[in-house]
Design a protein around this motif. Sequence first.
Motif, PDB file in Angstrom:
ATOM      1  N   PRO A  37       0.821  -1.228   0.000  1.00 45.12           N
ATOM      2  CA  PRO A  37       0.000   0.000   0.000  1.00 45.12           C
ATOM      3  C   PRO A  37       0.848   1.269   0.000  1.00 45.12           C
ATOM      4  O   PRO A  37       0.368   2.333  -0.361  1.00 45.12           O
ATOM      5  N   TRP A  38       2.114   1.182   0.395  1.00 48.50           N
ATOM      6  CA  TRP A  38       2.977   2.365   0.472  1.00 48.50           C
ATOM      7  C   TRP A  38       3.412   2.867  -0.896  1.00 48.50           C
ATOM      8  O   TRP A  38       3.858   4.006  -1.028  1.00 48.50           O
ATOM      9  N   LYS A  39       3.382   2.013  -1.905  1.00 46.74           N
ATOM     10  CA  LYS A  39       3.951   2.389  -3.200  1.00 46.74           C
ATOM     11  C   LYS A  39       2.893   2.393  -4.311  1.00 46.74           C
ATOM     12  O   LYS A  39       1.886   1.699  -4.208  1.00 46.74           O
ATOM     13  N   PHE A  43      -1.414   6.898  -2.019  1.00 46.99           N
ATOM     14  CA  PHE A  43      -1.493   7.586  -0.727  1.00 46.99           C
ATOM     15  C   PHE A  43      -1.711   6.636   0.448  1.00 46.99           C
ATOM     16  O   PHE A  43      -2.382   6.974   1.414  1.00 46.99           O
ATOM     17  N   GLY A  44      -1.114   5.442   0.350  1.00 44.16           N
ATOM     18  CA  GLY A  44      -1.252   4.466   1.434  1.00 44.16           C
ATOM     19  C   GLY A  44      -0.096   4.491   2.427  1.00 44.16           C
ATOM     20  O   GLY A  44      -0.028   3.641   3.319  1.00 44.16           O
ATOM     21  N   MET A  45       0.800   5.484   2.279  1.00 45.76           N
ATOM     22  CA  MET A  45       1.926   5.550   3.234  1.00 45.76           C
ATOM     23  C   MET A  45       1.396   5.832   4.635  1.00 45.76           C
ATOM     24  O   MET A  45       0.380   6.492   4.807  1.00 45.76           O
ATOM     25  N   PHE A  46       2.083   5.342   5.619  1.00 45.41           N
ATOM     26  CA  PHE A  46       1.744   5.564   7.036  1.00 45.41           C
ATOM     27  C   PHE A  46       0.347   5.032   7.385  1.00 45.41           C
ATOM     28  O   PHE A  46      -0.316   5.568   8.254  1.00 45.41           O
ATOM     29  N   SER A  47      -0.102   3.989   6.656  1.00 47.83           N
ATOM     30  CA  SER A  47      -1.400   3.397   6.983  1.00 47.83           C
ATOM     31  C   SER A  47      -1.258   1.953   7.441  1.00 47.83           C
ATOM     32  O   SER A  47      -2.198   1.381   7.978  1.00 47.83           O
ATOM     33  N   THR A  48      -0.097   1.369   7.223  1.00 44.16           N
ATOM     34  CA  THR A  48       0.099  -0.043   7.550  1.00 44.16           C
ATOM     35  C   THR A  48       1.592  -0.342   7.754  1.00 44.16           C
ATOM     36  O   THR A  48       2.440   0.366   7.204  1.00 44.16           O
TER      37      THR A  48
ATOM     38  N   TRP B  87       8.805   3.503  -9.666  1.00 43.55           N
ATOM     39  CA  TRP B  87       7.542   3.427  -8.939  1.00 43.55           C
ATOM     40  C   TRP B  87       7.701   2.684  -7.606  1.00 43.55           C
ATOM     41  O   TRP B  87       6.985   2.949  -6.655  1.00 43.55           O
ATOM     42  N   ALA B  90       9.277   5.539  -5.338  1.00 45.80           N
ATOM     43  CA  ALA B  90       8.670   6.882  -5.262  1.00 45.80           C
ATOM     44  C   ALA B  90       7.650   6.988  -4.133  1.00 45.80           C
ATOM     45  O   ALA B  90       6.782   6.122  -3.984  1.00 45.80           O
ATOM     46  N   ASN B  92       4.638   9.194  -1.913  1.00 45.51           N
ATOM     47  CA  ASN B  92       3.414   9.908  -2.300  1.00 45.51           C
ATOM     48  C   ASN B  92       3.686  11.346  -2.725  1.00 45.51           C
ATOM     49  O   ASN B  92       3.115  11.840  -3.694  1.00 45.51           O
ATOM     50  N   TRP B 143      -7.193   4.704   2.770  1.00 45.74           N
ATOM     51  CA  TRP B 143      -6.227   3.643   3.092  1.00 45.74           C
ATOM     52  C   TRP B 143      -6.182   3.383   4.591  1.00 45.74           C
ATOM     53  O   TRP B 143      -6.076   2.236   5.036  1.00 45.74           O
ATOM     54  N   LYS B 144      -6.256   4.448   5.376  1.00 45.38           N
ATOM     55  CA  LYS B 144      -6.174   4.262   6.833  1.00 45.38           C
ATOM     56  C   LYS B 144      -7.411   3.527   7.357  1.00 45.38           C
ATOM     57  O   LYS B 144      -7.325   2.745   8.304  1.00 45.38           O
ATOM     58  N   ALA B 147      -6.886  -0.282   5.846  1.00 48.99           N
ATOM     59  CA  ALA B 147      -5.745  -1.128   6.236  1.00 48.99           C
ATOM     60  C   ALA B 147      -6.090  -1.942   7.486  1.00 48.99           C
ATOM     61  O   ALA B 147      -6.769  -1.445   8.384  1.00 48.99           O
ATOM     62  N   ASP B 149      -4.236  -2.934   9.917  1.00 49.99           N
ATOM     63  CA  ASP B 149      -3.489  -2.687  11.154  1.00 49.99           C
ATOM     64  C   ASP B 149      -3.336  -1.196  11.463  1.00 49.99           C
ATOM     65  O   ASP B 149      -2.370  -0.795  12.090  1.00 49.99           O
ATOM     66  N   TYR B 150      -4.279  -0.383  10.985  1.00 49.22           N
ATOM     67  CA  TYR B 150      -4.171   1.043  11.307  1.00 49.22           C
ATOM     68  C   TYR B 150      -5.077   1.449  12.473  1.00 49.22           C
ATOM     69  O   TYR B 150      -4.600   1.952  13.491  1.00 49.22           O
ATOM     70  N   PHE B 155      -0.128   0.238  13.628  1.00 45.68           N
ATOM     71  CA  PHE B 155       0.874   0.872  12.766  1.00 45.68           C
ATOM     72  C   PHE B 155       1.722   1.887  13.545  1.00 45.68           C
ATOM     73  O   PHE B 155       2.957   1.817  13.532  1.00 45.68           O
TER      74      PHE B 155
END
Lengths: 171, 310
Positions: A37-39, A43-48, B87, B90, B92, B143-144, B147, B149-150, B155
């Motif tokens: 999800p981070w890549k 916009f999934g960074m910092f979610s898991t 990709w 990279a 966000n 996503w939060k 997910a 585990d958020y 997390f």
Amino acid sequence: MTPPRRRPRALWLLVPALLTVVAVGQHVLATASTLSPWKGGGFGMFSTVDAPVARFVRAHVVAGSVEYAVDPPAALAARVRIIRAWPRPGNVDDLARRLARLRWTAADFGHAVPTAAPIGGREPSADEEPSEPLAVESVRVAVWRYRFDPAGPGLEAETILETTVAVGEER
Amino acid sequence: VSGLATGWRRLSARLARAPWLAGRGALDLVATMTLILLLIYSEGVWFVRLPLTLLAIAALLFPGLRLDRRLWLTAALVLLAGNLWTWYDADNHQYVIAYWCLALALALGAGTGGAASTRSANDSLAQSARWIVGLSFLFATAWKLHAPDYLDGTFFHFALLADSRFHDLSVWLGDLRLAELQANRTALETLLHPAGDLTAVEFSGSTGIRRLAVGMTWWTVAIEALVAAAFLSPAGSLPYRIRDGLLLAFILTTYLFAPVTGFGWVLLVMGFAQTPRGATARRLAYVALFLALQLYRAPWPRLVDWMLGS
């Protein structure tokens, strides 16, 4: 005199549309497959915890009855990073085939598990016995990821994908 | 607080007619801030970093280039190609910066000299900025919520124990000692060792970390959802009217602990670009925070500890 060309007023919609297409596509791929999800621009960074850094590759060459752990050489680093971001049977198999094409020698980088290093990866020191290349029969590559359990011991790793390639069949 | 607010209002009133906060001056300031962002925070492979650095330096030296759409189109294409090529690396904000450069290219027409075309470019940029901010936060919130585990705090609990970017916070507010964080780091490295055969390692934690993680979890998802709702709400609605306060609150609180200054900067540039003409105080706040974000990079918890002699 040529009048200035007028741009369509709704041209600005192109950017939000592009952002949405990329993000929705990323969400679908990360949900339906193993894309982190981070890549991928979703916009999934910092979610898991399941970031590429939480995924790791363990590779072994099998020679005789011994499995040697190997660290993929720097030339394959980009492929390893791609695998950590989105492991798929195709790219894991490709890494295993590339490792199978290398010649390996027994090495020891201070770990209990027998290890091997690609020949040409380092020069043997003057007082070191030159090692014979290993008669590698197969290469096994496994992609792992760790999960964090706050109530448990801490980090627990699980296999995402695993493949074995027999030497001689790697081309 | 009331003294600060009065001072801020006076400063805003004094600067209300400042040329760099309105019209073509504002457009030029948006372009300049974006160029500084490209110069300092362009990441990735050399064929992205090098052309972006050259473009940014050229446009900073020659003001005539700053509002040339060809420059922004080139920057956008370089960034998009870079994101496509790498990709798997990279982040966000690299996508957001690419989208923002594309928005600049589309907004800046060939005839940006006249007042009407300047207004048109400002309006187009404002629309793009609102949508980019709103949609980015919408997808981040999705996503939060999605997910596994958020929402249960896992997390941030893990991040506070293992991510060095949060170490100061873990020690300062989470009652964890640096030695414990180092032990967690060592455990993680052991698990990841290429010749390793472990499948589990133990982590040290504390009740304080758990509480902190739950607080960070809910604050982050709440503020991101509010920013998304505010920026995507119809003009004139209550959420729309408080959107700048929400975005500034997000930036103020987030980048103090997560030093991703490039992301903070692009949000501030877009925040500035979407404020209406005459909103001097808000424009000034975005510019002030653009400068202040650099101060966030100082190791404040350690400096405070040093000053307190602990």
